[in-house]
Design an enzyme around this catalytic site. Sequence first.
Site, PDB file in Angstrom:
ATOM      1  CG  HIS A  20      -2.174  -0.798   0.997  1.00 39.38           C
ATOM      2  ND1 HIS A  20      -3.436  -0.272   1.063  1.00 39.38           N
ATOM      3  CD2 HIS A  20      -2.333  -2.097   0.666  1.00 39.38           C
ATOM      4  CE1 HIS A  20      -4.328  -1.225   0.798  1.00 39.38           C
ATOM      5  NE2 HIS A  20      -3.678  -2.341   0.563  1.00 39.38           N
ATOM      6  CG  ASP A 123      -4.172   2.757   2.476  1.00 39.40           C
ATOM      7  OD1 ASP A 123      -3.415   2.442   1.550  1.00 39.40           O
ATOM      8  OD2 ASP A 123      -5.051   1.977   2.946  1.00 39.40           O
TER       9      ASP A 123
END
Length: 492
Positions: A20, A123
């Site tokens: 990520h 995120d």
Amino acid sequence: MAEADHQLKLVFLPFFSTSHIIPLVDIARIFAIFGVDVTIIATPANAAIFQKSIDRDSARGQPIRTHTLKFPFSEVDLPEGIETFNADTPRDMTYKIHRGLSLLKDQFEQLFQDYQADCIVTDMFFPWSVETAAKMNIPRLIYVGGSRFAHALGHAIEKYEPHAKVESDTDTFVIPGLPDEIRMTLLQVPDSLRTTNEFTYMMKAIKDSERKSFGSLFDSFSVLDGAYLEHYKKVMGTKSWGVGPVSAWANQGEDKAKRGRAKVEEEEGWLKWLNTKTEESVIYVSFGSMNRFPLSHLIEIAHGLESSGHNFLWVVPKKQKGDEGFEFLEEFEKRVKETNRGYVFKGWAPQLLILDHPAIGGVVTHCGWNTVMESVNAGLPMVTWPLFAEQFENEKLLVDVLKIGVAVGCKEWRNWDDLPEEAAVTREEIRKAVALLMGDGEEAKERRRKAKELSQEAKKAIEVGGSSYNSVKEIIEEIRSYKRGKVMDKEA
Ligand code: UDP
């Protein structure tokens, strides 16, 4: 100059897992290329994954920096340095990292204030940040990992529950309401959709926060899954942009070789080995940052690759304590060195560089979205071997929609830390899929042609006037006008 016309300040908060961090940092770097002032927040071990790239960008005069803050190791009873989710993270420590992350929330919020963010880009695993942005009266952009295609499938499965109507685990069902006719089996559906567990609630919180966000960012481009972009916007009721392929955009020239590393030595064994191989004769095999296969799987992969008759470069994680597979791999490595058929890469491979090497002709992948995008950009067809997350959905995109993939035949979704002891795919299945992908048959040629065509489209998307280029410009303009609206409200 009006206040709103000052340089925009964006603060990025990536999640603490390698796969990520990589794309969101690349997105941050792309915004800095456009002259936006960028700050990335990370703890030291996570910053180490990308800091070299930031140093190079900054030396080139780009307005980008990392703000590091200490991970609360003692508060959560973790040894120093354990603060990232990846294949090397001891399993029993992952929940402590989650706790540590939640303890950092107040500090993250304070940093958004201190850096006077005009917009935060966080995120998907930080759903709380949408409320923070609302309090600060600034937009929040959510980075959604994975493909729009996969998320569109997930929404449709959740809404229509087609999997509830099948008689057996292996019967296929059509997922309703999508631009294409996509079929799946119950076994391929992620467990958070099949049952209600902790992750189901997490995904619900993520989706709620996405709906309240200013918009979502995906590592994708319009030719790849444009029909699903429109579909996705309708389903979610939010703005959404594809800004990819982000790795190709952010890592050009020397950055490609050096992503996350200081340097790649000319003399590195893998490079020397690849240089001896003819064009498109080697298949690259990697299962991403979270994979550690049990021995039984390694044995099947090794035999399958060896008997495929093709060259291979296989990436395996570094040795860990009590790693029963490692001895086997050492033996295997010796054997394939003698035949010169394969190369076993232990540790973190310079994937972007390898995929671009002319000797690479295909990829065996678990369908992690970053690897898919990187392979698409490199113009490579793929053997698809989905394991967890939304990888089975990604497989459908590659095999059934884009037609650049050959499915190895993995049948069951299993979490990354819950792989079956018995190998889920046989050596014969592996041999067959690799031979099909790398062979000379008409279908193989067509797959290669399509993969190359998509690669050209990926490159166009990030050029001036391309779809992803325009997306980034549009996002910047929208943040600017949001800020202008605020200034005007203040002045009225
Ligand atoms: N990667 C790498 N070297 C490795 C393994 C992975 O550079 O040895 C990178 C890869 O290029 C990609 C990311 O790590 O950017 C893996 O992400 P992906 O979504 O493919 O899989 P995940 O790690 O989420 O399972």
